[in-house]
Design a protein around this motif. Structure first.
Motif, PDB file in Angstrom:
ATOM      1  N   LEU A   1      12.679  13.256   9.995  1.00  0.00           N
ATOM      2  CA  LEU A   1      11.544  12.670   9.105  1.00  0.00           C
ATOM      3  C   LEU A   1      11.359  11.257   9.768  1.00  0.00           C
ATOM      4  CD1 LEU A   1      13.274  13.341   5.737  1.00  0.00           C
ATOM      5  CD2 LEU A   1      11.210  14.679   6.502  1.00  0.00           C
ATOM      6  N   PRO A   2      10.372  10.767   9.390  1.00  0.00           N
ATOM      7  CA  PRO A   2      10.023   9.361   9.660  1.00  0.00           C
ATOM      8  C   PRO A   2      10.502   8.276   8.989  1.00  0.00           C
ATOM      9  CG  PRO A   2       8.200  10.224   8.564  1.00  0.00           C
ATOM     10  CD  PRO A   2       8.953  11.288   8.583  1.00  0.00           C
ATOM     11  N   MET A   3      10.896   7.292   9.537  1.00  0.00           N
ATOM     12  CA  MET A   3      11.682   6.073   8.787  1.00  0.00           C
ATOM     13  C   MET A   3      10.799   5.451   7.563  1.00  0.00           C
ATOM     14  SD  MET A   3      14.498   4.541   8.893  1.00  0.00           S
ATOM     15  CE  MET A   3      15.290   2.991   8.361  1.00  0.00           C
ATOM     16  N   PRO A   4      11.110   5.398   6.467  1.00  0.00           N
ATOM     17  CA  PRO A   4      10.412   5.021   5.504  1.00  0.00           C
ATOM     18  C   PRO A   4      10.429   3.439   5.776  1.00  0.00           C
ATOM     19  CG  PRO A   4      12.521   5.252   4.761  1.00  0.00           C
ATOM     20  CD  PRO A   4      12.592   5.749   6.190  1.00  0.00           C
ATOM     21  N   SER A   5       9.313   2.814   4.654  1.00  0.00           N
ATOM     22  CA  SER A   5       8.954   1.394   4.800  1.00  0.00           C
ATOM     23  C   SER A   5       9.078   0.702   3.439  1.00  0.00           C
ATOM     24  CB  SER A   5       7.513   1.252   5.496  1.00  0.00           C
ATOM     25  OG  SER A   5       7.384  -0.235   5.403  1.00  0.00           O
ATOM     26  N   PHE A   6       9.734  -0.302   3.467  1.00  0.00           N
ATOM     27  CA  PHE A   6       9.918  -0.963   2.080  1.00  0.00           C
ATOM     28  C   PHE A   6       9.662  -2.426   2.104  1.00  0.00           C
ATOM     29  CE2 PHE A   6      12.236   2.447   0.043  1.00  0.00           C
ATOM     30  CZ  PHE A   6      12.974   2.912   1.079  1.00  0.00           C
ATOM     31  N   ARG A   7       9.259  -2.766   0.699  1.00  0.00           N
ATOM     32  CA  ARG A   7       9.238  -4.251   0.483  1.00  0.00           C
ATOM     33  C   ARG A   7      10.412  -4.604  -0.216  1.00  0.00           C
ATOM     34  NH1 ARG A   7       4.690  -2.721  -1.646  1.00  0.00           N
ATOM     35  NH2 ARG A   7       5.020  -3.623  -3.836  1.00  0.00           N
ATOM     36  N   PHE A   8      11.189  -5.948  -0.023  1.00  0.00           N
ATOM     37  CA  PHE A   8      12.454  -6.341  -0.941  1.00  0.00           C
ATOM     38  C   PHE A   8      12.291  -7.491  -1.695  1.00  0.00           C
ATOM     39  CE2 PHE A   8      14.355  -3.658   2.446  1.00  0.00           C
ATOM     40  CZ  PHE A   8      13.277  -3.897   3.701  1.00  0.00           C
ATOM     41  N   ASP A   9      12.841  -7.150  -3.122  1.00  0.00           N
ATOM     42  CA  ASP A   9      12.841  -8.253  -3.820  1.00  0.00           C
ATOM     43  C   ASP A   9      14.255  -8.535  -4.541  1.00  0.00           C
ATOM     44  OD1 ASP A   9      11.857  -9.792  -6.007  1.00  0.00           O
ATOM     45  OD2 ASP A   9      10.744  -8.399  -7.131  1.00  0.00           O
ATOM     46  N   THR A  10      14.555  -9.940  -4.379  1.00  0.00           N
ATOM     47  CA  THR A  10      15.759 -10.357  -4.738  1.00  0.00           C
ATOM     48  C   THR A  10      15.958 -10.981  -6.209  1.00  0.00           C
ATOM     49  OG1 THR A  10      15.707 -12.335  -3.529  1.00  0.00           O
ATOM     50  CG2 THR A  10      16.719 -10.215  -2.541  1.00  0.00           C
ATOM     51  N   GLN A  11      14.839 -11.484  -6.723  1.00  0.00           N
ATOM     52  CA  GLN A  11      14.844 -12.440  -7.983  1.00  0.00           C
ATOM     53  C   GLN A  11      14.127 -11.748  -8.959  1.00  0.00           C
ATOM     54  OE1 GLN A  11      13.827 -16.216  -6.592  1.00  0.00           O
ATOM     55  NE2 GLN A  11      15.460 -16.422  -4.902  1.00  0.00           N
ATOM     56  N   TRP A  12      14.146 -10.633  -9.037  1.00  0.00           N
ATOM     57  CA  TRP A  12      13.163 -10.017 -10.194  1.00  0.00           C
ATOM     58  C   TRP A  12      14.049  -9.871 -11.616  1.00  0.00           C
ATOM     59  CZ3 TRP A  12      14.488  -5.008 -12.429  1.00  0.00           C
ATOM     60  CH2 TRP A  12      15.643  -4.103 -11.578  1.00  0.00           C
ATOM     61  N   LEU A  13      15.206  -9.816 -11.490  1.00  0.00           N
ATOM     62  CA  LEU A  13      16.084  -9.816 -12.925  1.00  0.00           C
ATOM     63  C   LEU A  13      15.908 -11.127 -13.688  1.00  0.00           C
ATOM     64  CD1 LEU A  13      19.378  -8.046 -12.018  1.00  0.00           C
ATOM     65  CD2 LEU A  13      17.074  -7.069 -13.038  1.00  0.00           C
ATOM     66  N   LYS A  14      15.598 -10.790 -14.992  1.00  0.00           N
ATOM     67  CA  LYS A  14      15.313 -12.108 -15.711  1.00  0.00           C
ATOM     68  C   LYS A  14      16.565 -12.122 -16.702  1.00  0.00           C
ATOM     69  CE  LYS A  14      10.386 -11.354 -15.404  1.00  0.00           C
ATOM     70  NZ  LYS A  14      10.555 -10.055 -14.603  1.00  0.00           N
ATOM     71  N   MET A  15      17.488 -12.924 -16.192  1.00  0.00           N
ATOM     72  CA  MET A  15      18.833 -12.966 -17.050  1.00  0.00           C
ATOM     73  C   MET A  15      18.286 -14.205 -18.247  1.00  0.00           C
ATOM     74  SD  MET A  15      21.493 -11.216 -16.807  1.00  0.00           S
ATOM     75  CE  MET A  15      22.672 -12.282 -17.475  1.00  0.00           C
ATOM     76  N   PRO A  16      18.995 -14.144 -19.276  1.00  0.00           N
ATOM     77  CA  PRO A  16      19.093 -15.382 -20.022  1.00  0.00           C
ATOM     78  C   PRO A  16      19.871 -16.449 -19.480  1.00  0.00           C
ATOM     79  CG  PRO A  16      19.819 -13.558 -21.404  1.00  0.00           C
ATOM     80  CD  PRO A  16      19.835 -13.051 -19.858  1.00  0.00           C
ATOM     81  N   VAL A  17      19.024 -17.751 -19.654  1.00  0.00           N
ATOM     82  CA  VAL A  17      19.391 -18.792 -18.842  1.00  0.00           C
ATOM     83  C   VAL A  17      20.961 -19.484 -19.188  1.00  0.00           C
ATOM     84  CG1 VAL A  17      17.356 -19.889 -18.503  1.00  0.00           C
ATOM     85  CG2 VAL A  17      18.470 -20.501 -20.617  1.00  0.00           C
TER      86      VAL A  17
END
Length: 357
Positions: A8-24
């Motif tokens: 199979l060909p190698m898949p491609s992704f975008r990356f996101d590290t700050q999407w979780l919205k925790m209570p402050v």
């Protein structure tokens, strides 16, 4: 190999590290496990005891639920009446009815030899096994610091990677906790006694250990194949649902860290063509052609930016093919969004070239 399809060909992704919205007001510690439910809500398990400098009221509960947009929905878990909470949280899994399964990885005298089940509102349902009661690989009542759980709702079974203290894959009934079956490497019976660690050069001299050492992940594909990660032997073995050995693939055997294959998840196409494996020790995701059981390439390396990892541990995929990675040292959950799938939330997303072996 004759009859196999092209890789199979190698898949491609975008990356996101700050999407979780925790209570402050709530802090989190080491992120150890993630699981996606039927509504594409993400459930996260972390280790509250690793949070420092906060009062207990300002530490998030160990089990947390987030909606599709990363908003915090609820949290629960921790020591309570009627059950034995793990000394070291390790894995969680979600059943179709919303039940949450938990394992722990403490190995000391009062080890985490049990599994816990809660409903989606946090009410205690069941405990399988008891703290500190394991008698080893032949035990049909207790686990011994189990590393991962997969719930098969069609079979009504829980597949457990019982691999910190034991060297086996064990299956329990989902609704009654009754023992069903177990097996070790190559589908053989697990060893009677705990074996020692493999020699550092075992693969260089052509040694293929006949036992598991560090059974760390388990996942079952739609076609019924069960995949078990044997972390310290740097491999994933594939079995039938009843433990007949099929094939194996090696994961980063020549990388600096020997602690490789950890969590496992699949792509969400009908054939689940891709298998994604978290390499904990070398801080990357390894992409495998599931049918051919061959490594296609890797994603990331050690680092803190989006698309980099620090201790990728257990992973899961939602219905859109988005991969969620719990990072232990990184203390975060990172999501890998297929490049052909638009997402409303694009905070801190970054594209990154992918590498091949």
């Amino acid at each position: 190999m004759k009859g196999e399809t092209a890789q199979l060909p190698m898949p491609s992704f975008r990356f996101d590290t700050q999407w979780l919205k925790m209570p402050v007001n709530l802090a989190t510690g080491e992120m150890v496990a993630v699981a996606v439910d039927k509504n594409d809500h993400l459930w996260v398990l972390h280790r509250p005891q690793t949070v420092t400098g906060r009062t207990p009221a300002n530490v998030a509960p160990p089990i947390m639920e987030f909606d599709r947009d990363g908003r915090y929905v609820r949290g629960f878990g921790g020591p309570g009446s009627g059950y034995e909470w793990p000394g070291k949280e390790h894995s969680l899994a979600i059943a179709a009815n919303g039940d949450i399964w938990i394992s722990g990885s403490r190995l000391e005298a009062e080890g985490d030899d049990m599994l816990l089940v809660f409903d989606a509102q946090g009410r205690f349902v069941r405990q399988i096994g008891q703290r500190g009661k394991s008698t080893g690989n032949g035990d049909r009542r207790n686990v011994h610091a189990a590393a991962d759980i997969f719930i098969d709702d069609r079979e009504q079974a829980a597949y457990v990677a019982d691999g910190y203290g034991n060297q086996r894959l064990v299956v329990f009934g989902k609704d009654d906790g009754a023992f069903r079956r177990m097996w070790g490497a190559y589908g053989k019976a697990p060893p009677d006694q705990r074996p020692g660690p493999p020699p550092a050069d075992f693969h260089a001299v052509g040694l293929e250990p006949e036992y598991f050492y560090g059974v760390h992940g388990v996942e079952k594909a739609r076609d019924g194949t069960v995949y078990v990660s044997d972390r310290m032997h740097q491999r994933i073995q594939a079995f039938s649902a009843h433990g007949r050995y099929l094939r194996q693939v090696f994961i980063n055997r020549d990388a600096p860290s020997p602690t490789t294959a950890s969590g496992i998840t699949f792509s969400r196409d009908p054939q689940q063509k891709y298998m994604f494996v978290a390499d904990w020790g070398n801080h990357m995701i390894v992409v495998v052609d599931r049918r051919n059981m061959s490594v296609i390439g890797t994603i990331g390396h050690r680092g803190e930016a989006a698309g980099e990892f620090r201790g990728p541990h257990l992973i899961d995929t939602d219905s859109k093919g988005v991969i969620y990675v719990a990072e232990v040292q990184g203390r975060r959950v990172q999501r890998l969004i297929p490049s052909d799938r638009p997402y409303q939330e694009k905070s801190n997303e970054r594209s990154q070239p992918l590498s091949r072996p």
